[in-house]
Structures are given as structure tokens and as C-alpha cells.
Design an enzyme around this catalytic site. Structure first.
Site, PDB file in Angstrom:
ATOM      1  N   HIS A 170       0.813  -1.216   0.000  1.00 49.32           N
ATOM      2  CA  HIS A 170       0.000   0.000   0.000  1.00 49.32           C
ATOM      3  C   HIS A 170       0.847   1.267   0.000  1.00 49.32           C
ATOM      4  O   HIS A 170       0.337   2.356  -0.261  1.00 49.32           O
ATOM      5  CB  HIS A 170      -0.985  -0.008   1.176  1.00 49.32           C
ATOM      6  CG  HIS A 170      -0.365   0.230   2.519  1.00 49.32           C
ATOM      7  ND1 HIS A 170      -0.103  -0.784   3.415  1.00 49.32           N
ATOM      8  CD2 HIS A 170       0.045   1.357   3.139  1.00 49.32           C
ATOM      9  CE1 HIS A 170       0.423  -0.288   4.514  1.00 49.32           C
ATOM     10  NE2 HIS A 170       0.525   1.014   4.375  1.00 49.32           N
ATOM     11  N   ASP A 213       0.017  -7.709   1.333  1.00 48.02           N
ATOM     12  CA  ASP A 213       0.400  -6.300   1.429  1.00 48.02           C
ATOM     13  C   ASP A 213       1.923  -6.137   1.488  1.00 48.02           C
ATOM     14  O   ASP A 213       2.447  -5.377   2.293  1.00 48.02           O
ATOM     15  CB  ASP A 213      -0.245  -5.632   2.647  1.00 48.02           C
ATOM     16  CG  ASP A 213      -0.116  -4.110   2.603  1.00 48.02           C
ATOM     17  OD1 ASP A 213       0.038  -3.563   1.491  1.00 48.02           O
ATOM     18  OD2 ASP A 213      -0.145  -3.481   3.674  1.00 48.02           O
ATOM     19  N   SER A 269       4.762   2.288   7.972  1.00 48.28           N
ATOM     20  CA  SER A 269       4.414   1.154   7.115  1.00 48.28           C
ATOM     21  C   SER A 269       5.596   0.745   6.249  1.00 48.28           C
ATOM     22  O   SER A 269       6.198   1.580   5.575  1.00 48.28           O
ATOM     23  CB  SER A 269       3.229   1.521   6.212  1.00 48.28           C
ATOM     24  OG  SER A 269       2.068   1.717   6.960  1.00 48.28           O
TER      25      SER A 269
END
Length: 395
Positions: A128, A158, A232
Site C-alpha cells: 500500500h 500487502d 508502514s
């Protein structure tokens, strides 16, 4: 004699008083006088700390994570990504310009983190972070910058692998997520809110978190180390500075850390990374069913003598499972001799099967136990929904 002592005491008292007044209101007079007399100037007395003993050094080594941070931090990079194509499309769309004005100076962009996994320049991050982005750059802790190329992505976990062309790249050491225990100390390293590299500490709060609706395949490490937007794709490392997870998501009502963060185990990340580098994609098995966890209420409704298993609520017409004899209402209890107690275990067990090969499923149909031979197909590549729901998963 008494008169002499009285005169002496009064003289001393007056002298002390004069010295106090001078020291308070004209301290420079005393400094100049002492310098003329060759005396050292008055200084502030401080208490120096004693030299660190071997015991205190050992205590500091046990409570400090500086060695782990020093080892892992250089391998964690900042990832900035933008979509220039989206900006060009908006520029040429008259309706967008009519309603929203000229926003050419605000392209779609984002900031995240990544981990250098090899000296050849491979960087592991979250999908993402780079999804739908065509201009990706990384920045190392030594200030070097480089344009990154996307080697492959896997929306189901992901994860994504990037490649940069730089010399003398540090690479992180892979640890073992399988040996982690609840209570183990961990560090989260990343670039929260774009402020720069940050190291936070915490413990492993839970293992094997799934059914969160974040990814298709979930087996998260939960930690209370502070993880915020921008972390992230960053590294979750153990006290030796070895990679044990890729920070991926947080639970938050405010957008900031609330002490519940999730990381993808390095065991999963390594398998995906190797597949992406080797093939550019991850190949998984697929049988074409819609699964649902078997609850006590459902078992009672269908009069099933089971407490664990996966209820099949739908079967794709002419799909692998349908051709193998699986029907809606069946309960899968084993896949290729591997017991499955919930939907997450079924997804992982089927995904591990090799496409083109036959696999045996053990089922419960009503009160009858039976087996079905299913020829596994290749799992189709599906984009993650904006708000994934547990009941919408398909295998």
C-alpha cells in the site's frame, strides 16, 4: 579582655557584612582583586559522577537497545512515492478542473518506510506504500537518495519488493518470527509522519492475529511499540537487531499510535520476497469456494457433530472444488492431511498447495464423513477491496 573580644567580634561581623554586600552587588570587584593577588577565581562546585562500575555497565547493557538500533537502523529507509500519471489525468480532465480547480501542485503521494534486505539493492516494503505509484524514491540514513523500481507486489499479504542501484548498501539480518513469544522485547524502526527515522520499543503483545480484515492472508505479530502513519514497510526487530517482521498496520481511533500495531512475520515476508524476486509474482493454490467459520450455532442448526471446521457457503460453478464434488453446506476439516479449524487456516492451507496437483479434502456432509479429490488451480490475482469484510473472502 572582654572589651577587646567585643571589639574583635564586631569588626569581624562588619567585615563579613561588607564582603557579602560586595559579593552580591559587585562580584567583579572580588574577581579583579583575586586575579591581582594571583589567587584562583571562585568557581561553582559540582559533584562529578563516579566512574561506571562493571555492574552498572552490565545493567545498562541489559536495559538498553542501542546495539540493536545501531545494527538495524542503517538498513531502514524512507520511501516517498507519487503518481505523476494521476496528476496528468487530472490536468486533462475538464470536469475535475471545473469542480476542484487547478490542483497540479498537489499530486497523489505518500511517505512510508522500507528495509534493505540484500546488498544488491532489494528493498522490502508494504504494497500500500507503492500501490499505483510510478515515481518512487528512497532515502538512506546516510543521506543518499535513489529512484526505486518495483520488482513485484503481492496485495494478498500487502508486501512489495523494490530495487535500487546503489553501492555499499547495508543489509538487515533476518531473524526468526517462529521463535517469538508474547513478552519478547522488539523495536519498531521507520519514518513516522515523515519526521525522519525513529526507533520505538515495546513487546510482542500477541501472535497469530487474523480475521482483522486488513489482508487476505493474515498472521500478524501484534506489538505495543509505537507505530504511526509512515512506519508502514519499516522493520520490527528483536533485541539483537534481527528482522522479525514488517510493520504494516495499526489500530487507531485518532490516526496515531494507541499501542496496538501489527507486523507481517518475517517468515511470510521472506517467502513472498523470494517469489517476487524469482518470478515477479506469488503463485498460490485456489479451489473456488466461499468459506465461513463454523460456529456452535451453525453446527447446532445443521446437526453437525463438530466444534471446529470451515463451512462452505458457496462453490464456484465448474471451479476446482465443484469438479471435485464439494457442495455448499459441506464442512472442511482437513486439507492435504492438514487440519483446518477456521477460515484463515483454510486459506493458508489451500494457498500452500501447488497449482495443477491433486489435493485431498476431508469433509463432513451432514453426519457423514467423506473425502474429495480436488485439482488445485492457480489463485487469480485480485485487488484488495477498499473495506474488506471477513465474510467476503473467497478461496
Amino acid at each position: 579582655m572582654r572589651k577587646t573580644w567585643l571589639i574583635f567580634s564586631q569588626t569581624v561581623t562588619v567585615a563579613v557584612g561588607v564582603l557579602f554586600v560586595v559579593a552580591t552587588f559587585r562580584p567583579q570587584w572580588l574577581s579583579s582583586w583575586t586575579s591581582r593577588q594571583g589567587l584562583p577565581a571562585p568557581t561553582v562546585l559540582v559533584a562529578p559522577s563516579p566512574a561506571a562500575s562493571a555492574a552498572s555497565a552490565e545493567r545498562q547493557a541489559l536495559t538498553s537497545f542501542r546495539d540493536a538500533a545501531r545494527k538495524a537502523a542503517p538498513t531502514v529507509v524512507s520511501v516517498s512515492a507519487s503518481n505523476t500519471a494521476a496528476r496528468q489525468n487530472r490536468r486533462s480532465d475538464p470536469w475535475f478542473r471545473y469542480f476542484f480547480g487547478d490542483q497540479e501542485s498537489q499530486p497523489q503521494s505518500g511517505v512510508g518506510s522500507g528495509v534493505i534486505v540484500s546488498p544488491e539493492g532489494y528493498v522490502l516494503t508494504n504494497n500500500h506504500v507503492v500501490d499505483r505509484m510510478d515515481d518512487i524514491q528512497i532515502m538512506l540514513t546516510d543521506g543518499r537518495k535513489a529512484v526505486a523500481k518495483v520488482i513485484g507486489t503481492d496485495p494478498d499479504t500487502d508486501l512489495a519488493v523494490l530495487k535500487v542501484e546503489l553501492d555499499r548498501l547495508p543489509a538487515i539480518t533476518f531473524g526468526s518470527s517462529d521463535t517469538l513469544q508474547v513478552g519478547d522485547a522488539v523495536l519498531a524502526i521507520g519514518n513516522p509522519f515523515g519526521v525522519g527515522q525513529t526507533v520505538t520499543s515495546g513487546i510482542v503483545s500477541a501472535l497469530g492475529r487474523n480475521q482483522l480484515g486488513i489482508n487476505t492472508f493474515e498472521n500478524f505479530i501484534q506489538t505495543d511499540a509505537a507505530i504511526n502513519p509512515g512506519n508502514s514497510g519499516g522493520a520490527l526487530v528483536d533485541i539483537d537487531g534481527n528482522l522479525v517482521g514488517i510493520n504494516s498496520a495499526i489500530y487507531s481511533r485518532s490516526g496515531g499510535s494507541m499501542g496496538i500495531g501489527f507486523a507481517i512475520p518475517v517468515s511470510t515476508a521472506r517467502q513472498v520476497m523470494e517469489s517476487l524476486i524469482r518470478d515477479g509474482q506469488v503463485t498460490r493454490g485456489w479451489i473456488g469456494v466461499e468459506p465461513r467459520d463454523l460456529t456452535p450455532e451453525i453446527a447446532e442448526t445443521f446437526n453437525l457433530p463438530l466444534k471446529e471446521g470451515v463451512l462452505i457457503t458457496g462453490v464456484l460453478h465448474n471451479g476446482p472444488a465443484a469438479l471435485g464434488g464439494v457442495r455448499p453446506g459441506d464442512v472442511v476439516v482437513e486439507v492435504a492431511s492438514q487440519k483446518v479449524a477456521n477460515t484463515a487456516q483454510l486459506l493458508n492451507a489451500v494457498a500452500a498447495l501447488k497449482p495443477g496437483e491433486a489435493a485431498q479434502l476431508r469433509l463432513m456432509r451432514g453426519g457423514q464423513s467423506l473425502t474429495a479429490m480436488v485439482t488445485v488451480a492457480k489463485r487469480p490475482r485480485m485487488a484488495m477491496p477498499a473495506q474488506p469484510q471477513q465474510d467476503d473472502s473467497e478461496e
